[in-house]
Scaffold this active site. Structure first.
Site, PDB file in Angstrom:
ATOM      1  CE1 TYR A   1      45.547   2.461  25.513  1.00 22.87           C
ATOM      2  CE2 TYR A   1      47.758   1.545  25.536  1.00 22.87           C
ATOM      3  CZ  TYR A   1      46.903   2.614  25.352  1.00 22.87           C
ATOM      4  OH  TYR A   1      47.432   3.844  25.022  1.00 22.87           O
TER       5      TYR A   1
ATOM      6  CD  GLU B   1      52.389  -2.058  27.041  1.00 19.96           C
ATOM      7  OE1 GLU B   1      52.900  -3.013  27.661  1.00 19.96           O
ATOM      8  OE2 GLU B   1      52.641  -0.869  27.281  1.00 19.96           O
TER       9      GLU B   1
ATOM     10  CB  CYS C   1      51.999   1.573  21.697  1.00 15.63           C
ATOM     11  SG  CYS C   1      51.419   1.717  23.400  1.00 15.63           S
TER      12      CYS C   1
ATOM     13  CE1 TYR D   1      45.110   5.796  31.946  1.00 14.28           C
ATOM     14  CE2 TYR D   1      45.387   4.985  34.185  1.00 14.28           C
ATOM     15  CZ  TYR D   1      44.568   5.416  33.158  1.00 14.28           C
ATOM     16  OH  TYR D   1      43.205   5.453  33.331  1.00 14.28           O
ATOM     17  CB  SER D   2      52.252   3.830  28.145  1.00  9.29           C
ATOM     18  OG  SER D   2      51.492   2.788  27.635  1.00  9.29           O
TER      19      SER D   2
END
Ligand code: FAD
Length: 378
Positions: free
Chosen positions: A378, A376, A336, A155-156
Site C-alpha cells: 500500500y 498486499e 506486505c 489497516y491490516s
C-alpha cells in the site's frame, strides 16, 4: 484466566497481554508450571544408543509437548467452522462503533517515526480471519467533500481472530503515524499530517471508533496443509498480518490447527529501535526452533554484501537457494508493506532466477497459478 491442557501435563496460564510492546515489560508467566524437565540437546549422547541416550531422547521428545503447553488454549470460535472468511459485515454508510482498549508505542527513541499497537474492542461483532483488514473512518469532515465523513482507510489486522486477549472480542492494528515534513524547510507541517493514522495513534482507552469490514482475501493464511512452509516478507507495518499468522501458529493452541511446518519471517525496518514485536518473534525462535526462522534487515544499521544499506531483498538474496527450493516444494510466499518494497524484491528474485538458469517470469506465473504468491502492498 485461560486453562491450557497439554498432553503430558496440565498447565494453567494467565491470558497474557501482548509481550512484545515496548512499554509493557516482558515477564515469564510465573503461573505456568511444567512437571517435566527439559535437558538441552548438547547434553544428550545421541551416538551411543545407550539406555542413557534413549532416556535423553525421551526427554527431548518431551520438549515438543512442553512447547504445546506453552501455548494458550483458546475456546474455538464459530469462525473455525466457517468455509469462507467474514466479509464486509459493516460498510462505510453503516460502520460499527467500537471502543479503543489501548494504544502503545512499539518503537524505541531512535526509530525514525512512530508506530503504535492499537487494541480495539469490537465485542465479537466484527469477526475476522488472520490476514484481513479493517476499515477505519476517522472523525471529522472530508475536506474534499464538505458535509460528508472522511474516506475509509484500511489497516491490516495484527492479531488472530481471538485477539490479544484470546476471547474473540478484540482486534489489534499496527499503525505508523503519517507525518508530513516540508521538503524545503525539513520541518513538520502538522496541517498536512495523515488524518487517520494520527487519530488512531492519539486515541485513548475508551474512545469510540468507526470501523468497517473486515475485508480482504489475498492474505488469508492457507490452513489446508498444517505442515506447509510460509515465507513472510514484511517492511515496517507490513508485519501486521504476519503477527496474526504467527500468534495463530505458535502462541495459540487451536484444536483445529496444529502447525508442524515452517514459518520464516523476513522483517525490514530502519534500525533496532524500529523493530516491531521483536520480543514476541524472538520467543518463538526459542520455543519452536525447528518451525520458525526470523531474519531482520536493518537498513540504517547493517550493510549488505556490497557495502550498501541492508534491505529485505538483500536478506532474500542471502538465502535465495533455500527460498527457491522451498518455493519449488510448494511454499507460500507473502509480501506486505509499502508499495516501494516490491520493485527491489522483484529485481532480486529475477536476478537470482537467471543465475540459477531459470526464467523468472514463467516461475512467477506458475507461483501465482498455484496460489503460492500473496502480495498486499500500500
Ligand atoms: P492521509 O490523511 O490519507 O494522508 C496521506 C498522506 O498524504 C500522508 O502521508 C500525509 O502526510 C500526506 N498529506 C496530507 N496532506 C498533504 C498535502 N496537502 N500535501 C502533501 N501531502 C499531504 N497503514 C499502517 O500504518 N498500518 C497498516 O497495517 C496498514 N495496512 C494497510 C492495508 C491496506 C490493504 C491498505 C490499502 C493500506 C494500509 N495502510 C496501513 C495504509 C493506511 O490505509 C493509510 O493509507 C495510512 O495510515 C495513511 O492514512 P492517513 O489518514 O494517516 O493519511
Amino acid at each position: 484466566m485461560v486453562h491450557a491442557l497439554g498432553a503430558q501435563a496440565s498447565v494453567t496460564a494467565l491470558a497474557r497481554k501482548d509481550t512484545s510492546l515496548r512499554k509493557a515489560s516482558f515477564k515469564e508467566n510465573k503461573n505456568i508450571s511444567f512437571n517435566k524437565l527439559w535437558i538441552p540437546l548438547s547434553s544428550a549422547n545421541l551416538k551411543s544408543g545407550s539406555s542413557a541416550a534413549m532416556h535423553h531422547l525421551k526427554v527431548l521428545s518431551m520438549s515438543v509437548s512442553q512447547a504445546t503447553q506453552r501455548k494458550t488454549l483458546v475456546q474455538p470460535l464459530e469462525l473455525e467452522n466457517a468455509k469462507e472468511p467474514p466479509l464486509n459485515l459493516y460498510k462505510p454508510k453503516e460502520p460499527y462503533t467500537a471502543t479503543i482498549v489501548s494504544v502503545e508505542s512499539l518503537v524505541g527513541p531512535k526509530a525514525p517515526g512512530e508506530t503504535c499497537h492499537i487494541v480495539i474492542n469490537h465485542g465479537g461483532n466484527v469477526p475476522y480471519w488472520e490476514g484481513q483488514s479493517y476499515g477505519i473512518i476517522p472523525p471529522g469532515e472530508n475536506p474534499k467533500k464538505p458535509g460528508l465523513p472522511h474516506n475509509v482507510r484500511l489497516y491490516s489486522i495484527a492479531s488472530t481472530r481471538y485477539g490479544d486477549s484470546f476471547d474473540g472480542k478484540t482486534a489489534s492494528l499496527c499503525v505508523r503515524r503519517a507525518v508530513y515534513y516540508d521538503p524545503e524547510t525539513g520541518k513538520e507541517d502538522a496541517s498536512k499530517n495523515g488524518v487517520c493514522s494520527n487519530f488512531l495513534c492519539d486515541s485513548k482507552p475508551g474512545d469510540k471508533i468507526q470501523i468497517t469490514g473486515p475485508s480482504g482475501k489475498i492474505m488469508l493464511l492457507p490452513e489446508d496443509d498444517p505442515n506447509a512452509t510460509h515465507i513472510m516478507i514484511a517492511t515496517g507495518t507490513g508485519v501486521a498480518p504476519f503477527r496474526g499468522y504467527l500468534r495463530r501458529i505458535f502462541m495459540e493452541d487451536v484444536p483445529t490447527y496444529k502447525f508442524g511446518g515452517l514459518a520464516w519471517l523476513f522483517l525490514g525496518v530502519a534500525n533496532s529501535d524500529s523493530l516491531l514485536y521483536d520480543d514476541e518473534f524472538s520467543s518463538y525462535l526459542k520455543t519452536f526452533p525447528d518451525n520458525f526462522r526470523y531474519d531482520k534487515a536493518l537498513s540504517r544499521e547493517q550493510q549488505n554484501k556490497n557495502g550498501g544499506k541492508m534491505y529485505v531483498q538483500d536478506k532474500i538474496e542471502e538465502y535465495s537457494d533455500e527460498i527457491f527450493k522451498l518455493l519449488d516444494g510448494g511454499a507460500h510466499i507473502y509480501f506486505c508493506g509499502l508499495k516501494g518494497m516490491m520493485p527491489g524484491i522483484q529485481d532480486t528474485l529475477k536476478r537470482v532466477a537467471e543465475q540459477r538458469g531459470e526464467n523468472w517470469d514463467a516461475k512467477l506465473t506458475q507461483l501465482k497459478k498455484n496460489k503460492q504468491w500473496h502480495v498486499e502492498v500500500y
